[in-house]
Design a protein around this motif. Sequence first.
Motif, mmCIF file in Angstrom:
data_model
loop_
_atom_site.group_PDB
_atom_site.id
_atom_site.type_symbol
_atom_site.label_atom_id
_atom_site.label_comp_id
_atom_site.label_asym_id
_atom_site.label_seq_id
_atom_site.Cartn_x
_atom_site.Cartn_y
_atom_site.Cartn_z
ATOM 1 N N ILE A 100 2.684 5.143 -13.825
ATOM 2 C CA ILE A 100 2.871 6.278 -12.922
ATOM 3 C C ILE A 100 4.096 6.009 -12.051
ATOM 4 O O ILE A 100 4.435 4.863 -11.782
ATOM 5 C CB ILE A 100 1.634 6.537 -12.043
ATOM 6 N N ARG A 101 4.739 7.082 -11.620
ATOM 7 C CA ARG A 101 5.945 6.963 -10.809
ATOM 8 C C ARG A 101 5.879 7.959 -9.646
ATOM 9 O O ARG A 101 6.646 8.923 -9.601
ATOM 10 C CB ARG A 101 7.191 7.212 -11.655
ATOM 11 N N ALA A 150 1.019 10.957 -5.469
ATOM 12 C CA ALA A 150 -0.022 9.945 -5.640
ATOM 13 C C ALA A 150 -1.407 10.564 -5.509
ATOM 14 O O ALA A 150 -2.325 10.241 -6.272
ATOM 15 C CB ALA A 150 0.161 8.826 -4.616
ATOM 16 N N MET A 151 -1.559 11.486 -4.562
ATOM 17 C CA MET A 151 -2.839 12.153 -4.350
ATOM 18 C C MET A 151 -3.235 12.964 -5.585
ATOM 19 O O MET A 151 -4.381 12.907 -6.042
ATOM 20 C CB MET A 151 -2.749 13.054 -3.122
ATOM 21 N N LEU A 152 -2.286 13.694 -6.150
ATOM 22 C CA LEU A 152 -2.579 14.505 -7.338
ATOM 23 C C LEU A 152 -2.915 13.641 -8.553
ATOM 24 O O LEU A 152 -3.644 14.069 -9.447
ATOM 25 C CB LEU A 152 -1.397 15.414 -7.651
ATOM 26 N N LEU A 153 -2.394 12.416 -8.577
ATOM 27 C CA LEU A 153 -2.709 11.489 -9.660
ATOM 28 C C LEU A 153 -4.096 10.850 -9.496
ATOM 29 O O LEU A 153 -4.631 10.281 -10.448
ATOM 30 C CB LEU A 153 -1.648 10.389 -9.724
ATOM 31 N N GLY A 154 -4.658 10.942 -8.283
ATOM 32 C CA GLY A 154 -5.984 10.385 -8.045
ATOM 33 C C GLY A 154 -5.990 9.145 -7.183
ATOM 34 O O GLY A 154 -6.927 8.345 -7.238
ATOM 35 N N VAL A 155 -4.950 8.972 -6.348
ATOM 36 C CA VAL A 155 -4.888 7.837 -5.428
ATOM 37 C C VAL A 155 -5.134 8.346 -4.013
ATOM 38 O O VAL A 155 -4.311 9.068 -3.449
ATOM 39 C CB VAL A 155 -3.525 7.122 -5.495
ATOM 40 N N GLY A 156 -6.276 7.991 -3.451
ATOM 41 C CA GLY A 156 -6.598 8.356 -2.069
ATOM 42 C C GLY A 156 -6.170 7.253 -1.129
ATOM 43 O O GLY A 156 -6.275 6.071 -1.460
ATOM 44 N N TYR A 157 -5.677 7.610 0.043
ATOM 45 C CA TYR A 157 -5.131 6.614 0.969
ATOM 46 C C TYR A 157 -5.548 6.949 2.391
ATOM 47 O O TYR A 157 -5.342 8.081 2.861
ATOM 48 C CB TYR A 157 -3.608 6.597 0.848
ATOM 49 N N LEU A 173 0.831 -1.210 0.000
ATOM 50 C CA LEU A 173 0.000 0.000 0.000
ATOM 51 C C LEU A 173 0.865 1.259 0.000
ATOM 52 O O LEU A 173 0.525 2.258 -0.649
ATOM 53 C CB LEU A 173 -0.918 0.009 1.223
ATOM 54 N N LYS A 174 1.976 1.223 0.716
ATOM 55 C CA LYS A 174 2.861 2.393 0.759
ATOM 56 C C LYS A 174 3.568 2.604 -0.572
ATOM 57 O O LYS A 174 3.920 3.743 -0.919
ATOM 58 C CB LYS A 174 3.861 2.242 1.901
ATOM 59 N N VAL A 175 3.776 1.537 -1.337
ATOM 60 C CA VAL A 175 4.298 1.681 -2.698
ATOM 61 C C VAL A 175 3.248 2.347 -3.581
ATOM 62 O O VAL A 175 3.537 3.289 -4.321
ATOM 63 C CB VAL A 175 4.701 0.308 -3.277
ATOM 64 N N LEU A 176 2.005 1.872 -3.480
ATOM 65 C CA LEU A 176 0.920 2.434 -4.291
ATOM 66 C C LEU A 176 0.699 3.912 -3.969
ATOM 67 O O LEU A 176 0.345 4.705 -4.845
ATOM 68 C CB LEU A 176 -0.381 1.664 -4.058
ATOM 69 N N ASN A 177 0.911 4.275 -2.705
ATOM 70 C CA ASN A 177 0.616 5.636 -2.255
ATOM 71 C C ASN A 177 1.809 6.571 -2.331
ATOM 72 O O ASN A 177 1.689 7.754 -2.015
ATOM 73 C CB ASN A 177 0.088 5.588 -0.808
ATOM 74 N N GLY A 178 2.975 6.081 -2.748
ATOM 75 C CA GLY A 178 4.134 6.951 -2.866
ATOM 76 C C GLY A 178 4.899 7.178 -1.579
ATOM 77 O O GLY A 178 5.856 7.960 -1.564
ATOM 78 N N VAL A 179 4.482 6.528 -0.470
ATOM 79 C CA VAL A 179 5.261 6.625 0.765
ATOM 80 C C VAL A 179 6.661 6.062 0.512
ATOM 81 O O VAL A 179 7.670 6.615 0.954
ATOM 82 C CB VAL A 179 4.569 5.873 1.923
ATOM 83 N N TYR A 180 6.706 4.928 -0.206
ATOM 84 C CA TYR A 180 7.967 4.425 -0.728
ATOM 85 C C TYR A 180 8.047 4.889 -2.184
ATOM 86 O O TYR A 180 7.320 4.383 -3.040
ATOM 87 C CB TYR A 180 8.031 2.904 -0.638
ATOM 88 N N PRO A 181 8.899 5.862 -2.486
ATOM 89 C CA PRO A 181 8.874 6.500 -3.813
ATOM 90 C C PRO A 181 9.416 5.597 -4.909
ATOM 91 O O PRO A 181 10.145 4.628 -4.649
ATOM 92 C CB PRO A 181 9.772 7.728 -3.622
ATOM 93 N N HIS A 182 9.045 5.939 -6.120
ATOM 94 C CA HIS A 182 9.565 5.236 -7.290
ATOM 95 C C HIS A 182 11.096 5.256 -7.259
ATOM 96 O O HIS A 182 11.717 6.283 -6.996
ATOM 97 C CB HIS A 182 9.084 5.909 -8.579
ATOM 98 N N GLY A 183 11.681 4.082 -7.487
ATOM 99 C CA GLY A 183 13.128 3.950 -7.393
ATOM 100 C C GLY A 183 13.571 3.224 -6.150
ATOM 101 O O GLY A 183 14.676 2.675 -6.115
ATOM 102 N N SER A 184 12.711 3.198 -5.119
ATOM 103 C CA SER A 184 13.043 2.465 -3.897
ATOM 104 C C SER A 184 12.556 1.020 -3.965
ATOM 105 O O SER A 184 12.778 0.256 -3.032
ATOM 106 C CB SER A 184 12.432 3.159 -2.677
#
Length: 543
Positions: free
Chosen positions: A90-91, A98-105, A67-78
Amino acid sequence: MQADESIRFSQDTGAESAGTQQFAMQAINITKRFPGVVANDNVCLNVRKGEVMGLIGENGAGKSTLLKVLNGVYPHGSYTGTLLLDGREIRPASPNDAMLLGVGYVPQEINVLKYFSVAENIFMFDLRMESTRDKPQDGRPVRKSRTPFANFSEMFRATKQLLADNRIDLNPRADVRKLSIGQQQMLMIARALAINPKVLILDEPTTSLSGKDVAQLFMVIRHLQARGVSIIFVTHKLAEIVELTDRVTILRDGKNISVYERSQYNTRKIVQDMIGRDIAAMYVKEAQTPGDEVLRVENLTVEHPYVANRNLIENVSFSVRRGEILGMAGLVGAGRSEACMAIFGMLPVKSGKIFIEGKPVTIRNSQEAVRHGIGMVSEDRKKFGLNFVWDIRNNIGISNLGAVARGPFVLKSALSRRAEKYFKSLRVKARSIDTRVATLSGGNQQKIVIARSLNSQPKLMILDEPTKGIDVGSKNEIYGLINEMTKEGVAVVMISSELPELLAMSDRFVVMAEGKVVGELAQDQATETSVMEMATTTFKTVS
């Protein structure tokens, strides 16, 4: 249906293909490593447009990491692997991306700004709101006019509309400090909905909610689903998976195990897939003959810390004996936790008496409670249960340093032996007792909280939602541990919002409503109906 047979992903991360158009979001071969641990091992997950996808697995299975990968808590590249949203890669580099892309968490732990209003919490990402009252109606783009000041009038108006649209019963101007845990959870959900997400991720959203609040949440989810919003719904409660979800994905040890369509649901098979073994009986209760009285509370009253001339609990009386499990039943906000916190010295007592083994005691803090032989597992492990900087050894050992000390010095070998005992008996998923508690899953953190309380060798153990956020297999282990406590003569006070759990494990019941004890039931008198009838008692104010 195995994962590799049931999940089919397009590896084309460019233009939308026929194979990806049906999916709102896809995670393809996600691998996330921490030092010495592979949390996600080529994990795949997809959610269709307008679908409620259940995600389930043991504590430590890799759900929260994914879930943290999907939400960007763990950023692309990690991590390695690919994320697709509406068929396009998406990255996200941060949760804001993630929020601006339309992913609510909505995370599992309560995370609100307690010194602000409901509206400020919901629109914390953009307090300088543009007024919508005078927007052109011909579809022309509106030129945004920004100032350095918060637009409170528009914020309260927008919050009122958002809450009404989603049938969430909160006052936009309410002080968040005065909200119950359940109301704070609904506030977090409202905050996620404010961005109008394409995909809404809910991580254990019902953990702190009453039955009424859960029903309201499910109504909100179905409303969003009807609008085409995709939901990823994480829970440990199989009844919720069966009632709400369209499909379920099961993880174990950081890997995909299986995916089932709703028509294929079989709760026993789901449990087997989750924990890798069969559980013959969910609730394991061993009958004990209660001994002498350990705790008696008479007319306990605690003042409300924020509201003048109001009490959190009033004239609460009950007792519990050696080897007995006293179940405290009631709705969220009934005062059960507050009564136990007062006994453990976490809330000041306004009036009333507490007796331990027949002797009156004064308990002004938790240290005094421990000296009197009281242990407590708090509902809020993050705030009251753990030191997240420490390792497992020190978190367990701190409750009873006298047992591992020689004079003023703590013997590390003795401390390690005591910690290792609980580490193994509770089957904590970690490399060793040297592992930092902050790196553990929520369920394994809860096991450490229980281990720390047991290490103090209490006469009385207060368990406030001891299986909150814990998977089916771990729950079964904790029930066995509670039985071991009662065999050794420990008196147990147990609070649980899962009524079937409370009914199965308790020898006797005290039912609370609106801060008062409204009844007591023997085990053979207690049913879900009889308990709920008492728990919904209301008190009329005499004018």
